[in-house]
Design a protein around this motif. Structure first.
Motif, PDB file in Angstrom:
ATOM      1  N   SER A   1       0.839  -1.203   0.000  1.00 45.53           N
ATOM      2  CA  SER A   1       0.000   0.000   0.000  1.00 45.53           C
ATOM      3  C   SER A   1       0.871   1.249   0.000  1.00 45.53           C
ATOM      4  O   SER A   1       1.761   1.401   0.843  1.00 45.53           O
ATOM      5  CB  SER A   1      -0.919   0.012   1.226  1.00 45.53           C
ATOM      6  N   TRP A   2       0.624   2.146  -0.939  1.00 46.98           N
ATOM      7  CA  TRP A   2       1.371   3.403  -1.019  1.00 46.98           C
ATOM      8  C   TRP A   2       1.157   4.249   0.238  1.00 46.98           C
ATOM      9  O   TRP A   2       2.095   4.681   0.886  1.00 46.98           O
ATOM     10  CB  TRP A   2       0.932   4.164  -2.270  1.00 46.98           C
ATOM     11  N   LYS A   3      -0.091   4.470   0.579  1.00 43.54           N
ATOM     12  CA  LYS A   3      -0.411   5.317   1.726  1.00 43.54           C
ATOM     13  C   LYS A   3       0.084   4.705   3.026  1.00 43.54           C
ATOM     14  O   LYS A   3       0.699   5.397   3.857  1.00 43.54           O
ATOM     15  CB  LYS A   3      -1.922   5.539   1.794  1.00 43.54           C
ATOM     16  N   ASP A   4      -0.149   3.407   3.231  1.00 42.72           N
ATOM     17  CA  ASP A   4       0.260   2.765   4.477  1.00 42.72           C
ATOM     18  C   ASP A   4       1.779   2.744   4.622  1.00 42.72           C
ATOM     19  O   ASP A   4       2.302   2.874   5.732  1.00 42.72           O
ATOM     20  CB  ASP A   4      -0.285   1.332   4.539  1.00 42.72           C
TER      21      ASP A   4
ATOM     22  N   ILE B   1       3.837   5.019   3.651  1.00 41.37           N
ATOM     23  CA  ILE B   1       4.253   6.356   4.101  1.00 41.37           C
ATOM     24  C   ILE B   1       3.906   6.555   5.568  1.00 41.37           C
ATOM     25  O   ILE B   1       4.715   7.079   6.357  1.00 41.37           O
ATOM     26  CB  ILE B   1       3.582   7.440   3.230  1.00 41.37           C
ATOM     27  N   ILE B   2       2.718   6.132   5.974  1.00 45.01           N
ATOM     28  CA  ILE B   2       2.312   6.268   7.386  1.00 45.01           C
ATOM     29  C   ILE B   2       3.238   5.466   8.293  1.00 45.01           C
ATOM     30  O   ILE B   2       3.691   5.959   9.334  1.00 45.01           O
ATOM     31  CB  ILE B   2       0.850   5.817   7.567  1.00 45.01           C
ATOM     32  N   VAL B   3       3.513   4.230   7.907  1.00 45.83           N
ATOM     33  CA  VAL B   3       4.395   3.374   8.712  1.00 45.83           C
ATOM     34  C   VAL B   3       5.783   4.002   8.816  1.00 45.83           C
ATOM     35  O   VAL B   3       6.403   4.008   9.890  1.00 45.83           O
ATOM     36  CB  VAL B   3       4.477   1.964   8.099  1.00 45.83           C
ATOM     37  N   LEU B   4       6.280   4.541   7.706  1.00 44.71           N
ATOM     38  CA  LEU B   4       7.597   5.168   7.739  1.00 44.71           C
ATOM     39  C   LEU B   4       7.616   6.343   8.702  1.00 44.71           C
ATOM     40  O   LEU B   4       8.610   6.558   9.410  1.00 44.71           O
ATOM     41  CB  LEU B   4       7.974   5.630   6.327  1.00 44.71           C
ATOM     42  N   GLN B   5       6.524   7.100   8.757  1.00 48.14           N
ATOM     43  CA  GLN B   5       6.461   8.216   9.696  1.00 48.14           C
ATOM     44  C   GLN B   5       6.487   7.744  11.150  1.00 48.14           C
ATOM     45  O   GLN B   5       7.094   8.388  12.013  1.00 48.14           O
ATOM     46  CB  GLN B   5       5.184   9.035   9.451  1.00 48.14           C
ATOM     47  N   THR B   6       5.851   6.612  11.427  1.00 46.45           N
ATOM     48  CA  THR B   6       5.796   6.124  12.814  1.00 46.45           C
ATOM     49  C   THR B   6       7.127   5.574  13.298  1.00 46.45           C
ATOM     50  O   THR B   6       7.344   5.440  14.507  1.00 46.45           O
ATOM     51  CB  THR B   6       4.722   5.026  12.962  1.00 46.45           C
ATOM     52  N   THR B   7       8.026   5.241  12.377  1.00 44.69           N
ATOM     53  CA  THR B   7       9.304   4.647  12.792  1.00 44.69           C
ATOM     54  C   THR B   7      10.205   5.654  13.509  1.00 44.69           C
ATOM     55  O   THR B   7      11.134   5.248  14.209  1.00 44.69           O
ATOM     56  CB  THR B   7      10.066   4.097  11.571  1.00 44.69           C
ATOM     57  N   LYS B   8       9.946   6.948  13.314  1.00 48.58           N
ATOM     58  CA  LYS B   8      10.815   7.973  13.896  1.00 48.58           C
ATOM     59  C   LYS B   8      10.907   7.834  15.416  1.00 48.58           C
ATOM     60  O   LYS B   8      11.979   8.001  16.006  1.00 48.58           O
ATOM     61  CB  LYS B   8      10.293   9.361  13.519  1.00 48.58           C
ATOM     62  N   SER B   9       9.790   7.512  16.066  1.00 49.98           N
ATOM     63  CA  SER B   9       9.776   7.407  17.531  1.00 49.98           C
ATOM     64  C   SER B   9      10.185   6.021  18.022  1.00 49.98           C
ATOM     65  O   SER B   9      10.198   5.775  19.236  1.00 49.98           O
ATOM     66  CB  SER B   9       8.376   7.740  18.065  1.00 49.98           C
ATOM     67  N   LEU B  10      10.522   5.131  17.105  1.00 48.04           N
ATOM     68  CA  LEU B  10      10.844   3.754  17.494  1.00 48.04           C
ATOM     69  C   LEU B  10      12.249   3.343  17.063  1.00 48.04           C
ATOM     70  O   LEU B  10      12.539   2.170  16.875  1.00 48.04           O
ATOM     71  CB  LEU B  10       9.812   2.794  16.897  1.00 48.04           C
TER      72      LEU B  10
ATOM     73  N   ILE C   1       8.188   2.634  -1.170  1.00 46.96           N
ATOM     74  CA  ILE C   1       7.760   3.954  -1.659  1.00 46.96           C
ATOM     75  C   ILE C   1       8.488   4.305  -2.954  1.00 46.96           C
ATOM     76  O   ILE C   1       7.875   4.740  -3.937  1.00 46.96           O
ATOM     77  CB  ILE C   1       8.010   5.025  -0.585  1.00 46.96           C
ATOM     78  N   ALA C   2       9.805   4.129  -2.944  1.00 44.60           N
ATOM     79  CA  ALA C   2      10.602   4.493  -4.125  1.00 44.60           C
ATOM     80  C   ALA C   2      10.205   3.666  -5.341  1.00 44.60           C
ATOM     81  O   ALA C   2      10.180   4.178  -6.470  1.00 44.60           O
ATOM     82  CB  ALA C   2      12.083   4.306  -3.817  1.00 44.60           C
TER      83      ALA C   2
ATOM     84  N   ILE D   1      -1.722   4.401 -11.863  1.00 44.95           N
ATOM     85  CA  ILE D   1      -1.781   4.878 -10.480  1.00 44.95           C
ATOM     86  C   ILE D   1      -3.223   5.034 -10.032  1.00 44.95           C
ATOM     87  O   ILE D   1      -4.032   5.691 -10.693  1.00 44.95           O
ATOM     88  CB  ILE D   1      -1.047   6.230 -10.335  1.00 44.95           C
ATOM     89  N   THR D   2      -3.549   4.400  -8.920  1.00 42.84           N
ATOM     90  CA  THR D   2      -4.892   4.550  -8.322  1.00 42.84           C
ATOM     91  C   THR D   2      -4.811   4.818  -6.826  1.00 42.84           C
ATOM     92  O   THR D   2      -5.834   4.945  -6.170  1.00 42.84           O
ATOM     93  CB  THR D   2      -5.716   3.266  -8.531  1.00 42.84           C
ATOM     94  N   TRP D   3      -3.583   4.894  -6.292  1.00 35.06           N
ATOM     95  CA  TRP D   3      -3.466   4.875  -4.835  1.00 35.06           C
ATOM     96  C   TRP D   3      -2.993   6.184  -4.198  1.00 35.06           C
ATOM     97  O   TRP D   3      -2.926   6.289  -2.983  1.00 35.06           O
ATOM     98  CB  TRP D   3      -2.514   3.753  -4.401  1.00 35.06           C
ATOM     99  N   SER D   4      -2.587   7.179  -4.961  1.00 33.91           N
ATOM    100  CA  SER D   4      -2.099   8.415  -4.360  1.00 33.91           C
ATOM    101  C   SER D   4      -3.218   9.101  -3.591  1.00 33.91           C
ATOM    102  O   SER D   4      -4.275   9.374  -4.125  1.00 33.91           O
ATOM    103  CB  SER D   4      -1.585   9.368  -5.442  1.00 33.91           C
ATOM    104  N   TYR D   5      -3.007   9.383  -2.299  1.00 29.07           N
ATOM    105  CA  TYR D   5      -4.111   9.957  -1.538  1.00 29.07           C
ATOM    106  C   TYR D   5      -4.247  11.464  -1.717  1.00 29.07           C
ATOM    107  O   TYR D   5      -5.277  12.032  -1.379  1.00 29.07           O
ATOM    108  CB  TYR D   5      -4.049   9.591  -0.053  1.00 29.07           C
ATOM    109  N   THR D   6      -3.251  12.139  -2.290  1.00 23.10           N
ATOM    110  CA  THR D   6      -3.480  13.535  -2.666  1.00 23.10           C
ATOM    111  C   THR D   6      -4.234  13.584  -3.989  1.00 23.10           C
ATOM    112  O   THR D   6      -5.109  14.423  -4.194  1.00 23.10           O
ATOM    113  CB  THR D   6      -2.156  14.304  -2.803  1.00 23.10           C
ATOM    114  N   TYR D   7      -3.890  12.676  -4.898  1.00 20.29           N
ATOM    115  CA  TYR D   7      -4.616  12.642  -6.167  1.00 20.29           C
ATOM    116  C   TYR D   7      -6.054  12.165  -5.965  1.00 20.29           C
ATOM    117  O   TYR D   7      -6.965  12.604  -6.656  1.00 20.29           O
ATOM    118  CB  TYR D   7      -3.899  11.729  -7.163  1.00 20.29           C
TER     119      TYR D   7
END
Length: 604
Positions: free
Chosen positions: A124-127, A129-138, A155-156, A166-172
């Motif tokens: 999942s594209w969105k998930d 990115i979210i998971v990557l953000q949560t790793t900062k505190s761990l 992501i890359a 593309i069907t998964w970009s949450y900004t698009y």
């Protein structure tokens, strides 16, 4: 301190707990048996507690805190555990801490979380990115378990997918939410929704911390499948998102280090094409910020090198970079001079533009180079016009910048005349020699009629310059008269052609100086009556000159008498004396670039 009681689902709630496990500020009242069956770490800790006759265990530095431990405890009790992108990393780190491996029990928590990550999260594209953000505190747990690396690679890899798929970009997908409105308006989705752009992903990753963002962008670039223009767009959007608008916010003690790190990181991520994928406007804005936050020399040097390759794309507004102490000018003129020198060095290093221009005018590369230099000419003249208002600007800086470009880059001198006029007005204390020096930059033969008429009335110009202006206007008028006399039956067209012929000596014409000069044009429509053009040319030229001030009119009267006797030989002699020993640049100021904060248009 709060208590949290979890009872094993298969045992009556009346069964008393026999162990307390403290995580942070929370005490968990639990039973030993379900814990021992799932966690190797708790087996060791409980065994040690029995030896010491203790009924409480303290878990220090537990990854994920009480919430993560609660997930593990529920799993031990056989209760349903809900995992998602926001808690899965914490649960995975906690399970690793508790050693909930397959050696203890088949289908243990670590195995189940890994299956969930592989089959769901990293797909999942969105998930991702979210998971990557949560790793900062761990950290360093998430790093050691390679969750960070796997998220980045996921992501890359998705950024290089064909945009058509593309069907998964949450900004698009925000655009896709308009489908309800489309149905109401009875318009088909195909008619309403545009194709996904190449840079569909750049806004989605903008929420990442700069360190994680850097790693994502490095991985994207390393795959070699991303266009440099898209990379440049991504960096610009990230800079817009995180760099503050005000100077005070940029240099504030609370954020100065962060802003410095952010700028240096963006610079190191510039496309490998020396910044050619980024607009010159963005690079110049980045340079302004780099100077303000005192970024390291290597970052500023790299920016200047990239700007030097595309200086011709800049605007005057982009170049108005505030000067820093100990400079006493309003703008950093020395920096612009350095950028211009870099550009000219690049041009000369690739080819001799003057020789190329003469040798092969049909060559596309030569034409492109000429157009670029003409843009630089206009840019320099426009910039000179802006900085000329500064009372602290030295004459030497003005002259040096003006002379930094080749002669053919300034086919029209109206812009240079504007800048000189402003400088003379703002620096009334100039000596006669200094006024002569700055006016020597200008070739009066390359002024349009409007500029010449303005200059003829300009009391700030040295008398010698006014004489030259009036003389060449006389030559221009005489040339028009001769041209009209040669074609009496087509006087209107001949008049136009005569003006064009005279204009060739000054190169391309530019826009009018000001509205105030429009009424100063010589009215020579009367030359067209009854075909008596030659007889009336002298009279009409004189009547037009009645608009001049008395000093200029007296000079013109003398020139007219002498000019009638000596003709073009006199014209040639004076023309030679007026050649300026200078350089060149076009007159019109290039329109200013849009602000860094502007509505973004996706790259299709």
């Amino acid at each position: 301190m709060c208590d949290f009681i979890i009872l094993w689902g298969y045992i009556s709630s009346e069964l008393a707990t026999d162990i307390i496990i403290t995580v942070g500020e929370v005490k968990f009242h639990l039973h030993k048996f379900p814990l021992l069956s799932k966690s190797n770490s708790l087996q060791k800790l409980l065994s040690k507690a029995n030896e010491e006759n203790a009924d409480e265990i303290q878990l220090d530095d537990f990854p994920g805190g009480p919430k993560a431990f609660e997930i593990c405890a529920k799993f031990c009790y056989g209760m349903t555990v809900t995992l998602n992108a926001y808690n899965v990393v914490a649960a995975r780190c906690a399970a690793e801490y508790l050693e909930m491996t397959e050696d203890i029990d088949r289908g243990n928590l670590i195995f189940k979380i890994e299956v969930f990550l592989t089959s769901s999260i990293f797909r999942s594209w969105k998930d991702s990115i979210i998971v990557l953000q949560t790793t900062k505190s761990l950290l360093p747990w998430a790093e050691d378990l390679k969750i960070v690396g796997r998220c980045i690679d996921s992501i890359a890899s998705k950024t290089s997918v064909d945009p058509a798929n593309i069907t998964w970009s949450y900004t698009y997908n925000r655009k896709l939410s308009e489908l309800d409105k489309i149905v109401e308006d009875k318009i088909t989705p195909q008619e309403k929704i545009e194709p996904v752009p190449k840079d569909w992903w750049v806004e989605d990753i903008c929420e990442l911390d700069i360190d994680l963002y850097k790693r994502v962008m490095i991985t994207v670039k390393s795959k070699g499948r991303m266009d440099g223009v898209v990379i440049g767009e991504a960096l610009k959007i990230y800079a817009v998102r995180w760099l503050p608008d005000s100077v005070d916010a940029l240099v504030s003690d609370a954020h100065a280090w962060r802003n410095k790190s952010l700028v240096e990181t963006i610079v190191c991520l510039l496309p490998c094409d020396n910044g050619m994928g980024c607009s010159c406007s963005f690079l110049l804005k980045l340079l302004k910020v780099a100077i303000l936050v005192e970024a390291d020399e290597s970052s500023r040097g790299q920016l200047m090198k990239s700007i030097g390759l595309k200086f011709h794309e800049a605007s005057v507004k982009d170049l108005l970079i505030p000067a820093r102490f100990p400079q006493n000018t309003k703008y950093d003129v020395d920096l612009v001079q350095d950028l211009l020198n870099l550009y000219m060095t690049n041009i000369k290093g690739s080819r001799d533009v003057v020789v190329e221009e003469k040798k092969d005018r049909a060559n596309d590369e030569s034409i492109l180079g000429q157009r670029s230099l003409l843009n630089v000419g206009k840019l320099v003249d426009g910039y000179l016009g802006e900085i000329a208002h500064d009372p602290n600007l030295s004459l030497s800086s003005f002259v040096a910048l003006s002379q930094s470009i080749p002669e053919f880059a300034r086919p029209n001198h109206d812009g240079l005349y504007r800048a000189i006029d402003v400088y003379l007005k703002e620096h009334p204390s100039l000596t006669k020699s200094e006024r002569k020096n700055i006016c020597g930059l200008m070739d009066v033969k390359k002024l349009t009629v409007e500029a010449s008429m303005h200059a003829a009335q300009n009391e700030r110009l040295p008398l010698r310059v006014v004489v030259q202006v009036l003389y060449f206007e006389q030559v221009r008028a005489a040339s028009n008269a001769r041209a009209l006399g040669n074609s009496p039956h087509n006087s209107t067209n001949t008049h136009v052609n005569g003006d064009e012929e005279c204009a060739k000596s000054g190169g391309e014409s530019c826009q009018s100086l000001d509205n105030q000069m429009c009424h100063m044009k010589i009215r020579d429509e009367q030359l067209q009556k009854n075909g008596k053009l030659n007889k009336k040319s002298s009279k009409n030229s004189r009547s037009g000159m009645q608009l001049l001030p008395s000093r200029s009119r007296r000079i013109f009267d003398k020139l007219w008498i002498v000019g009638k006797g000596q003709g073009e030989n006199r014209s040639s002699e004076t023309s030679g004396s007026s050649n300026s020993p200078t350089s060149v640049v076009p007159g019109d100021t290039k329109s200013s670039g849009s602000s860094l904060r502007h509505r973004r248009h996706s790259i299709s």
